[in-house]
Scaffold this active site. Structure first.
Site, PDB file in Angstrom:
ATOM      1  N   ALA A 104      -3.542  -3.579  -2.491  1.00 11.81           N
ATOM      2  CA  ALA A 104      -4.800  -2.449  -3.355  1.00 11.81           C
ATOM      3  C   ALA A 104      -5.671  -3.356  -4.258  1.00 11.81           C
ATOM      4  O   ALA A 104      -5.272  -4.240  -4.820  1.00 11.81           O
ATOM      5  CB  ALA A 104      -3.783  -1.625  -4.045  1.00 11.81           C
ATOM      6  N   GLN A 142      -4.589  -0.540   7.653  1.00 11.84           N
ATOM      7  CA  GLN A 142      -3.512  -0.101   7.562  1.00 11.84           C
ATOM      8  C   GLN A 142      -3.406   1.417   7.325  1.00 11.84           C
ATOM      9  O   GLN A 142      -4.247   1.092   5.936  1.00 11.84           O
ATOM     10  CB  GLN A 142      -2.836  -0.618   6.614  1.00 11.84           C
ATOM     11  CG  GLN A 142      -1.180  -0.820   6.456  1.00 11.84           C
ATOM     12  CD  GLN A 142      -0.280  -0.974   5.524  1.00 11.84           C
ATOM     13  OE1 GLN A 142      -0.636  -0.961   4.102  1.00 11.84           O
ATOM     14  NE2 GLN A 142       0.449  -1.727   5.630  1.00 11.84           N
ATOM     15  N   CYS A 163       5.662   0.429   1.007  1.00  9.52           N
ATOM     16  CA  CYS A 163       5.036   0.181  -0.051  1.00  9.52           C
ATOM     17  C   CYS A 163       6.542   0.880  -1.477  1.00  9.52           C
ATOM     18  O   CYS A 163       7.248   1.985  -0.921  1.00  9.52           O
ATOM     19  CB  CYS A 163       4.026   1.228  -0.702  1.00  9.52           C
ATOM     20  SG  CYS A 163       2.944   1.451  -1.773  1.00  9.52           S
ATOM     21  N   ASN A 189       7.949 -11.825   6.236  1.00 10.55           N
ATOM     22  CA  ASN A 189       6.691 -11.483   4.333  1.00 10.55           C
ATOM     23  C   ASN A 189       7.931 -11.403   3.309  1.00 10.55           C
ATOM     24  O   ASN A 189       9.106 -11.303   3.136  1.00 10.55           O
ATOM     25  CB  ASN A 189       6.571  -9.851   4.392  1.00 10.55           C
ATOM     26  CG  ASN A 189       5.518  -9.897   3.278  1.00 10.55           C
ATOM     27  OD1 ASN A 189       5.276  -8.495   2.672  1.00 10.55           O
ATOM     28  ND2 ASN A 189       4.591 -10.891   3.059  1.00 10.55           N
ATOM     29  N   ASP A 244       7.876 -14.265  -0.454  1.00 11.10           N
ATOM     30  CA  ASP A 244       8.075 -15.617  -0.985  1.00 11.10           C
ATOM     31  C   ASP A 244       7.743 -16.384  -0.319  1.00 11.10           C
ATOM     32  O   ASP A 244       7.857 -18.390  -0.128  1.00 11.10           O
ATOM     33  CB  ASP A 244       9.148 -15.772  -1.102  1.00 11.10           C
ATOM     34  CG  ASP A 244      10.464 -14.883  -2.310  1.00 11.10           C
ATOM     35  OD1 ASP A 244       9.604 -13.980  -2.919  1.00 11.10           O
ATOM     36  OD2 ASP A 244      11.417 -15.250  -2.066  1.00 11.10           O
ATOM     37  N   GLY A 252       1.634 -12.469   1.227  1.00 12.77           N
ATOM     38  CA  GLY A 252       0.482 -12.487   0.269  1.00 12.77           C
ATOM     39  C   GLY A 252       0.219 -11.906  -1.527  1.00 12.77           C
ATOM     40  O   GLY A 252      -0.985 -13.376  -1.179  1.00 12.77           O
TER      41      GLY A 252
END
Length: 383
Positions: A30, A82, A113, A216, A218, A240
């Site tokens: 976001a 997404q 989320c 997903n 680290d 990310g």
């Protein structure tokens, strides 16, 4: 730097008719993964670059902010969107809109989320606990996307907390519904972004599914991605926070998955050039110099992490209002200052403590209840 596992060159990630090479996905973030940031990252290397999270209700109601957020670059392919939703019918309507109006080439469904405003309504990482509702949403999205051959994927966490794990069951349900791939962040919602990601869980999911599985959590360096693949057997990785202030991470990932050892360690002068490019792209996207530079401010600390830059200059850069001012401030940096290797492998972006997951009243009592909670759909996009 971390030592990579022994990994051969991975094949492209197959998502319907699309081939993603290298098999690297930029996670939606976001306020971050807008058109400008995605272009900056795409200039570094190939992959799949996903826009900010879009709520299904905001999309079907044609919320002006949301419609602006789903813009893509003219050369951006595949266009990846997404969606967050908790109502199967609204989700289906949103996907039909994507298909009929050719808004994107790929749809990812957000079930990961952990933000309280999402979980307290039963959405995001709370939703897979209600397994029948989860399956209905995924089936509705896949059915709506099927006529145009638009692939649908899901991204999720391990579960609500260690006592309420859902990832294997949800992964199997998503596979049965016809998704093209499943991505797993190796943390529970209760962990938020604390601790370490559970790569063993990612490997467990990979063993349980026949569709591609993406890992997903680290991945701070390209060699972390290689270690994850070696450890879990995943078909690709989702990145990310590791790329915040470091879009060149995607160049490193491209090299790593091509079997090369070269990695980017830009001196401060090259970082300054990247910062200027980022701000310029934001100005172009937003159509206003002040707005673009204001949006850029949040990135300054990430770009300068570890560099010996004085507090006054840092503060001035974090309050910049225009490109000429930015040029002047960037000109005060020492271009020869080497990259701070001490920051390699270190967490970036938000890190927070574990916490209680806020849920709708009675959410945990009946896993098979599939009614949509009142007021669950969010009217605004972006997480």
């Amino acid at each position: 730097m971390t030592e990579p596992g022994q990994v051969g060159v991975l094949p492209p990630l197959a998502l319907g008719q699309h081939r993603v090479s290298p098999p690297v996905v930029l996670a939606p973030m976001a306020g971050i993964t807008n058109v400008a940031f995605r272009q900056l990252c795409r200039e570094q290397g190939g992959g799949l670059y996903v826009c900010e999270m879009i709520t299904t209700r905001a999309l079907v109601e044609r919320n002006p902010k949301t419609l602006r957020m789903i813009a893509f670059g003219a050369d951006e392919r595949p266009r990846s969107l997404q969606l967050y939703g908790i109502d199967p019918e609204v989700t289906a309507a949103a996907v039909r809109m994507v298909v009929e109006e050719d808004l994107a080439d790929h749809v990812d469904l957000n079930f990961g989320c952990p933000v309280p405003k999402v979980t307290r309504k039963g959405g995001g990482s709370a939703l897979p606990w209600r397994r029948r509702l989860f399956a209905r949403i995924v089936r509705a999205a896949v059915a709506a996307a099927a006529p145009a051959g638009v692939p649908v994927t899901v991204k999720m966490r391990k579960g609500i907390d260690d006592d309420h794990l859902t990832y294997v069951e949800a992964g199997l349900a998503a596979q049965d519904a016809g998704v093209a791939a499943v991505a797993l962040h190796g943390r529970t919602a209760a962990q938020r972004y604390s601790g370490t990601a559970d790569w063993d869980a990612i490997g467990t999911l990979k063993q349980a599914l026949s569709v591609p599985v993406l890992g997903n959590g680290d991945i701070w360096e390209a060699d972390d991605a290689l270690r994850m693949v070696a450890h879990t057997g995943v078909d690709g990785v989702v990145v990310g926070r590791g790329c915040l202030g470091r879009p060149w991470l995607f160049a490193d990932l491209a090299a790593a998955f091509a079997g090369r050892s070269d990695r980017r360690l830009p001196a401060l002068g090259e970082v300054a050039v990247t910062m200027r490019r980022h701000a310029e792209l934001l100005v172009d996207w937003l159509g206003d110099e002040r707005d673009g530079c204001t949006d850029f401010r949040k990135h300054v600390a990430w770009y300068l992490k570890g560099f010996p830059v004085g507090g006054d200059l840092r503060r001035a850069l974090a309050m910049v209002n225009g490109l000429t001012e930015l040029d002047d401030l960037l000109g005060r940096l020492d271009p020869a200052e080497p990259f701070p290797v001490s920051t390699l492998g270190q967490p970036r972006g938000r890190t927070n403590a574990p916490g209680k997951v806020l849920l709708p009243e009675g959410w945990l009592a009946d896993r098979d209840a599939d009614t949509v909670p009142d007021g669950a759909e969010l009217a605004d996009s972006g997480g």
